[in-house]
Design a protein around this motif. Structure first.
Motif, PDB file in Angstrom:
ATOM      1  N   SER A  77       6.519   0.058 -11.186  1.00  0.00           N
ATOM      2  CA  SER A  77       4.938   0.002 -11.154  1.00  0.00           C
ATOM      3  C   SER A  77       4.504   0.568 -11.129  1.00  0.00           C
ATOM      4  O   SER A  77       4.370   2.158 -10.512  1.00  0.00           O
ATOM      5  N   SER A  78       3.071   0.803 -12.012  1.00  0.00           N
ATOM      6  CA  SER A  78       1.889   1.506 -11.879  1.00  0.00           C
ATOM      7  C   SER A  78       1.215   1.635 -10.785  1.00  0.00           C
ATOM      8  O   SER A  78       0.944   0.473  -9.967  1.00  0.00           O
ATOM      9  N   ALA A  79       0.871   2.376 -10.189  1.00  0.00           N
ATOM     10  CA  ALA A  79       0.322   2.736  -8.765  1.00  0.00           C
ATOM     11  C   ALA A  79      -1.695   2.390  -9.078  1.00  0.00           C
ATOM     12  O   ALA A  79      -1.808   2.023  -8.140  1.00  0.00           O
ATOM     13  N   LYS A  80      -1.530   2.495 -10.164  1.00  0.00           N
ATOM     14  CA  LYS A  80      -3.269   2.593 -10.723  1.00  0.00           C
ATOM     15  C   LYS A  80      -3.251   0.536 -11.463  1.00  0.00           C
ATOM     16  O   LYS A  80      -4.745   0.157 -11.780  1.00  0.00           O
ATOM     17  N   SER A  81      -2.567  -0.239 -11.931  1.00  0.00           N
ATOM     18  CA  SER A  81      -2.662  -1.150 -12.767  1.00  0.00           C
ATOM     19  C   SER A  81      -0.812  -2.316 -11.930  1.00  0.00           C
ATOM     20  O   SER A  81      -1.149  -2.242 -11.113  1.00  0.00           O
ATOM     21  N   ASP A  82      -1.905  -2.966 -12.829  1.00  0.00           N
ATOM     22  CA  ASP A  82      -0.189  -4.368 -12.388  1.00  0.00           C
ATOM     23  C   ASP A  82       1.018  -4.358 -13.290  1.00  0.00           C
ATOM     24  O   ASP A  82       1.631  -4.579 -13.190  1.00  0.00           O
ATOM     25  N   ASP A  83       1.175  -2.849 -14.476  1.00  0.00           N
ATOM     26  CA  ASP A  83       1.921  -2.898 -15.267  1.00  0.00           C
ATOM     27  C   ASP A  83       3.210  -2.572 -14.934  1.00  0.00           C
ATOM     28  O   ASP A  83       2.884  -1.645 -13.763  1.00  0.00           O
ATOM     29  N   THR A  84       4.386  -3.089 -15.585  1.00  0.00           N
ATOM     30  CA  THR A  84       5.396  -3.663 -14.710  1.00  0.00           C
ATOM     31  C   THR A  84       6.546  -3.477 -15.660  1.00  0.00           C
ATOM     32  O   THR A  84       6.141  -3.487 -16.863  1.00  0.00           O
ATOM     33  N   LEU A  85       7.573  -2.148 -15.625  1.00  0.00           N
ATOM     34  CA  LEU A  85       8.740  -1.884 -16.534  1.00  0.00           C
ATOM     35  C   LEU A  85       9.916  -2.530 -15.701  1.00  0.00           C
ATOM     36  O   LEU A  85      10.545  -2.015 -14.980  1.00  0.00           O
ATOM     37  N   THR A  86      10.541  -3.741 -15.977  1.00  0.00           N
ATOM     38  CA  THR A  86      11.389  -4.083 -15.642  1.00  0.00           C
ATOM     39  C   THR A  86      13.226  -4.130 -16.449  1.00  0.00           C
ATOM     40  O   THR A  86      13.067  -4.259 -17.971  1.00  0.00           O
ATOM     41  N   ILE A  87      14.360  -3.241 -15.867  1.00  0.00           N
ATOM     42  CA  ILE A  87      15.398  -2.522 -16.892  1.00  0.00           C
ATOM     43  C   ILE A  87      16.062  -3.120 -16.589  1.00  0.00           C
ATOM     44  O   ILE A  87      16.435  -3.089 -14.720  1.00  0.00           O
ATOM     45  N   ASN A  88      16.801  -4.212 -17.020  1.00  0.00           N
ATOM     46  CA  ASN A  88      17.994  -4.727 -15.957  1.00  0.00           C
ATOM     47  C   ASN A  88      20.043  -3.836 -17.558  1.00  0.00           C
ATOM     48  O   ASN A  88      19.727  -4.096 -17.821  1.00  0.00           O
ATOM     49  N   PHE A  89      19.717  -3.518 -16.110  1.00  0.00           N
ATOM     50  CA  PHE A  89      21.559  -2.880 -17.215  1.00  0.00           C
ATOM     51  C   PHE A  89      22.817  -4.047 -16.795  1.00  0.00           C
ATOM     52  O   PHE A  89      22.855  -4.584 -16.053  1.00  0.00           O
ATOM     53  N   HIS A  90      23.112  -3.613 -17.929  1.00  0.00           N
ATOM     54  CA  HIS A  90      25.026  -4.294 -18.041  1.00  0.00           C
ATOM     55  C   HIS A  90      25.504  -3.699 -18.127  1.00  0.00           C
ATOM     56  O   HIS A  90      26.893  -3.487 -18.552  1.00  0.00           O
ATOM     57  N   GLY A  91      25.654  -2.016 -17.937  1.00  0.00           N
ATOM     58  CA  GLY A  91      26.767  -1.469 -17.798  1.00  0.00           C
ATOM     59  C   GLY A  91      26.055   0.000 -18.421  1.00  0.00           C
ATOM     60  O   GLY A  91      25.139   0.174 -18.799  1.00  0.00           O
ATOM     61  N   VAL A  92      26.830   1.391 -17.287  1.00  0.00           N
ATOM     62  CA  VAL A  92      25.919   2.833 -17.549  1.00  0.00           C
ATOM     63  C   VAL A  92      27.376   3.428 -17.850  1.00  0.00           C
ATOM     64  O   VAL A  92      28.468   3.296 -17.732  1.00  0.00           O
ATOM     65  N   GLU A  93      26.904   3.618 -19.140  1.00  0.00           N
ATOM     66  CA  GLU A  93      28.418   4.655 -20.238  1.00  0.00           C
ATOM     67  C   GLU A  93      28.018   6.316 -19.308  1.00  0.00           C
ATOM     68  O   GLU A  93      28.777   6.931 -19.877  1.00  0.00           O
ATOM     69  N   HIS A  94      26.379   6.331 -18.814  1.00  0.00           N
ATOM     70  CA  HIS A  94      26.109   7.947 -18.146  1.00  0.00           C
ATOM     71  C   HIS A  94      25.404   7.701 -17.184  1.00  0.00           C
ATOM     72  O   HIS A  94      24.848   7.540 -17.669  1.00  0.00           O
ATOM     73  N   ASP A  95      25.525   8.712 -15.919  1.00  0.00           N
ATOM     74  CA  ASP A  95      24.560   9.417 -15.385  1.00  0.00           C
ATOM     75  C   ASP A  95      24.530  10.427 -14.594  1.00  0.00           C
ATOM     76  O   ASP A  95      25.723  10.779 -13.923  1.00  0.00           O
ATOM     77  N   SER A  96      23.605  11.416 -15.039  1.00  0.00           N
ATOM     78  CA  SER A  96      23.286  12.495 -14.782  1.00  0.00           C
ATOM     79  C   SER A  96      21.871  13.338 -14.340  1.00  0.00           C
ATOM     80  O   SER A  96      20.732  12.167 -14.587  1.00  0.00           O
ATOM     81  N   ALA A  97      22.498  13.717 -13.095  1.00  0.00           N
ATOM     82  CA  ALA A  97      21.021  15.076 -12.998  1.00  0.00           C
ATOM     83  C   ALA A  97      21.005  16.218 -12.882  1.00  0.00           C
ATOM     84  O   ALA A  97      21.876  16.893 -12.635  1.00  0.00           O
ATOM     85  N   HIS A  98      19.543  16.937 -13.391  1.00  0.00           N
ATOM     86  CA  HIS A  98      19.615  17.344 -13.577  1.00  0.00           C
ATOM     87  C   HIS A  98      18.031  18.500 -13.789  1.00  0.00           C
ATOM     88  O   HIS A  98      16.854  17.732 -12.650  1.00  0.00           O
TER      89      HIS A  98
END
Length: 231
Positions: A77-98
């Motif tokens: 959710s944007s802090a400046k507007s009402d814009d939202t992006l919704t991501i629906n995950f059906h399966g994760v193949e890779h998840d890493s932090a760098h």
């Protein structure tokens, strides 16, 4: 930076509505908070993205969503507007932090750096009444070489190159797309400035409403000897 490769669908709601059907994509959650969704094609440009400031929440998956195969839901959710992006995950193949650390930024060669400095000092080369806002105006995807205002007070973004090619036009196009999302700056028009501009780049720029400006480096440095010219 967090990198997630997952099968997902995406819904954007804001000034317009957009839907990405179920497919495997790369989701980037950067340290500055921005979220970008990429496919395995389309070159550098994300399919959809949200710029900071924003909030990212993981929503509870209810029975109806679970019945559709959804395992996780991100709501951005944007802090400046009402814009939202919704991501629906059906399966994760890779998840890493760098941890990438602090980036020193793009280091321009001597001529490009001089062109930027000289044009900032001679901002009237853009046209009568233009004023400088600042050099290296930072955005979420990198710095705009020069941000200025025209005689009417409208915002102008300038991309500088020694030799202007299609890649430079594409770079300026990305900046314009981003800057025109800022209600304090829009509408923002672009100027593609270079010592030489290739015909293909000029055609692409003009098709996108971007003005092309050829710069005389020697004249800007004050070493142009017009008396010594044959023509």
């Amino acid at each position: 930076m967090r990198l997630v490769v997952a099968k997902c669908s995406v819904d954007y709601v804001g000034r317009l509505r957009a839907h990405l059907p179920l497919a495997t994509r790369l989701i980037m959650h950067k340290a500055d908070g921005s979220v970008l969704i990429h496919s395995d094609g389309g070159s550098y440009k994300p399919l959809n993205w949200m710029n900071p400031p924003l909030t990212l929440r993981t929503l509870e998956v209810d029975e109806d969503a679970a019945a559709l195969g959804i395992t996780e839901i991100w709501q951005v959710s944007s802090a400046k507007s009402d814009d939202t992006l919704t991501i629906n995950f059906h399966g994760v193949e890779h998840d890493s932090a760098h941890e990438l650390g602090t980036d020193p930024g793009l280091i321009k060669d001597g001529v490009e750096a001089d062109l930027q400095r000289l044009l900032a000092e001679q901002i009237e080369l853009l046209g009568d009444g233009h004023t400088l806002v600042r050099r290296e105006y930072m955005t979420a995807i990198g710095p705009v070489d020069i941000l200025a205002r025209d005689a009417a007070g409208a915002t102008v973004a300038v991309e500088l190159k020694r030799r202007g090619d299609i890649d430079g036009v594409e770079q300026l196009t990305r900046y314009l797309e981003l800057l025109n999302r800022d209600p304090l700056l829009k509408p923002v028009r672009g100027i593609f400035a270079a010592q030489q501009i290739k015909p293909q780049a000029r055609t692409l720029a003009e098709d996108r409403g971007i003005r092309c400006l050829v710069l005389d480096y020697d004249a800007m440095r004050g070493v142009d000897d017009s008396a010594g010219r044959l023509f």
